[in-house]
Scaffold this active site. Sequence first.
Site, PDB file in Angstrom:
ATOM      1  N   ARG A   1      34.528  56.670  75.591  1.00  0.00           N
ATOM      2  CA  ARG A   1      33.644  57.365  74.657  1.00  0.00           C
ATOM      3  C   ARG A   1      34.120  58.769  74.289  1.00  0.00           C
ATOM      4  O   ARG A   1      33.974  59.184  73.154  1.00  0.00           O
ATOM      5  CB  ARG A   1      32.228  57.481  75.261  1.00  0.00           C
ATOM      6  CG  ARG A   1      31.613  56.145  75.618  1.00  0.00           C
ATOM      7  CD  ARG A   1      30.208  56.311  76.179  1.00  0.00           C
ATOM      8  NE  ARG A   1      30.151  57.111  77.385  1.00  0.00           N
ATOM      9  CZ  ARG A   1      30.450  56.658  78.600  1.00  0.00           C
ATOM     10  NH1 ARG A   1      30.849  55.407  78.759  1.00  0.00           N
ATOM     11  NH2 ARG A   1      30.348  57.443  79.651  1.00  0.00           N
TER      12      ARG A   1
ATOM     13  N   GLU B   1      63.245  45.796  67.606  1.00  0.00           N
ATOM     14  CA  GLU B   1      64.544  45.576  66.998  1.00  0.00           C
ATOM     15  C   GLU B   1      64.424  45.197  65.522  1.00  0.00           C
ATOM     16  O   GLU B   1      65.235  45.628  64.691  1.00  0.00           O
ATOM     17  CB  GLU B   1      65.301  44.462  67.749  1.00  0.00           C
ATOM     18  CG  GLU B   1      65.485  44.729  69.227  1.00  0.00           C
ATOM     19  CD  GLU B   1      64.378  44.148  70.087  1.00  0.00           C
ATOM     20  OE1 GLU B   1      64.700  43.572  71.142  1.00  0.00           O
ATOM     21  OE2 GLU B   1      63.183  44.248  69.695  1.00  0.00           O
TER      22      GLU B   1
ATOM     23  N   ASP C   1      24.779  53.098  89.916  1.00  0.00           N
ATOM     24  CA  ASP C   1      24.922  54.014  88.780  1.00  0.00           C
ATOM     25  C   ASP C   1      24.645  53.384  87.425  1.00  0.00           C
ATOM     26  O   ASP C   1      24.471  54.106  86.437  1.00  0.00           O
ATOM     27  CB  ASP C   1      26.339  54.604  88.757  1.00  0.00           C
ATOM     28  CG  ASP C   1      26.680  55.354  90.033  1.00  0.00           C
ATOM     29  OD1 ASP C   1      25.739  55.791  90.712  1.00  0.00           O
ATOM     30  OD2 ASP C   1      27.876  55.489  90.345  1.00  0.00           O
TER      31      ASP C   1
ATOM     32  N   TRP D   1      27.884  64.469  90.914  1.00  0.00           N
ATOM     33  CA  TRP D   1      28.914  64.468  89.871  1.00  0.00           C
ATOM     34  C   TRP D   1      29.591  65.829  89.956  1.00  0.00           C
ATOM     35  O   TRP D   1      29.094  66.826  89.453  1.00  0.00           O
ATOM     36  CB  TRP D   1      28.254  64.277  88.508  1.00  0.00           C
ATOM     37  CG  TRP D   1      29.186  63.776  87.460  1.00  0.00           C
ATOM     38  CD1 TRP D   1      30.538  63.615  87.549  1.00  0.00           C
ATOM     39  CD2 TRP D   1      28.835  63.353  86.140  1.00  0.00           C
ATOM     40  NE1 TRP D   1      31.066  63.107  86.394  1.00  0.00           N
ATOM     41  CE2 TRP D   1      30.027  62.937  85.501  1.00  0.00           C
ATOM     42  CE3 TRP D   1      27.631  63.275  85.440  1.00  0.00           C
ATOM     43  CZ2 TRP D   1      30.051  62.470  84.193  1.00  0.00           C
ATOM     44  CZ3 TRP D   1      27.659  62.799  84.152  1.00  0.00           C
ATOM     45  CH2 TRP D   1      28.841  62.405  83.520  1.00  0.00           C
TER      46      TRP D   1
END
Length: 371
Positions: A210, A55, A203, A173
């Site tokens: 990235r 505003e 993992d 993957w």
Amino acid sequence: MLRSIDRVYMREALALADRGRCTTWPNPRVGALVVSGGRVVGRGFHRRAGESHAEIHALQAAGGFARGATLYVTLEPCSSHGRTGPCTEAVLAAGVRRVVMALVDPDPRHQGRAVAMLRDHGVEVDVGCMEPEARAMNAPFLMRVERGRPLITAKQGMSADARVAYSREAPGWFTGPEARRDTHRLRGEHPLIITGIGTVLADDPVLTVRDSPLIGHAPVRLVIDSHARLPLDARILASDPLGGPVFVGCLERAPLERVEALQERGVTVIRSPENGQGRVDLADLSDQLGRHWTFNAAWLECGPALMGAFLDAHLIDGWVAYLAPCLVGGAVALPALLGQGASGGECAPKLTRVRWLPMGRDLRLTADVLY
């Protein structure tokens, strides 16, 4: 009384609000327009927490044209002093004649106060213009304020037969580079990324943004780790210019020496009670993330066991799945979800507002989760 033209201007105000998608946390996304004589004379949106609200930007852009004008705003103006002054006083000082709001602010500090103050000073106030759209825009903020926890979106990359790994020993993957870039983009839209200690041990991820430009702050990275087993040489703890702070959610009885070792590495530790199965109570942890740490939203990237636990606790609000065009099969391949699961079709969580989008060679499914 709302008019047909009000939707036209409110739609533009909502588009302005969306420009603060990645930068306003813990505040809501808000857009504002000042309209005089049938034309827009001022526009503004809330850019970043601690800076002027929408505003104020719109009124400053309008200048003297704000007197006698109509202000369109996607959320009720604030009415108390915080890091910035109360916007309601600025609206009154500018001489605005009419205010059209999409939503009343559910925050108890403001709820309905601006509406009453403006009307008491003779300003015409209309509430509810495009309210469903405004609620969708600020679903994360509303979740935190109304239910005390962040809105949690779960992400899974999987084969077409809903497998996330060839086996526990062979993660795999399946998705392509376009899906991975999209994952990083969505990570960057959330102030908090949640994973589990199982994923970290298997993992060793860094969980940074990235492959997509980071617009806001680097997200906080939270590892749910009941017994504070996070290795001190884990990549998530390494110094990284793209990495946000690291939190660990553990049990109240987690080994003190492990907790202290993590704290010495700069980790913020959040303790929660057990859930009856020797693990962190996810509902308690989520409440702490919302009420104490004021996270509006969280992005959940984890293995099928923790993902299933969040679903069993009815804590997943959104679902993003990247389906790769391959079939894994086999008895040892990991499914997308474990946990207790639904006992029947009637009690199974439903996906609503389902959207499909090609993502390179993959397919992205985005949906809300209804329990």
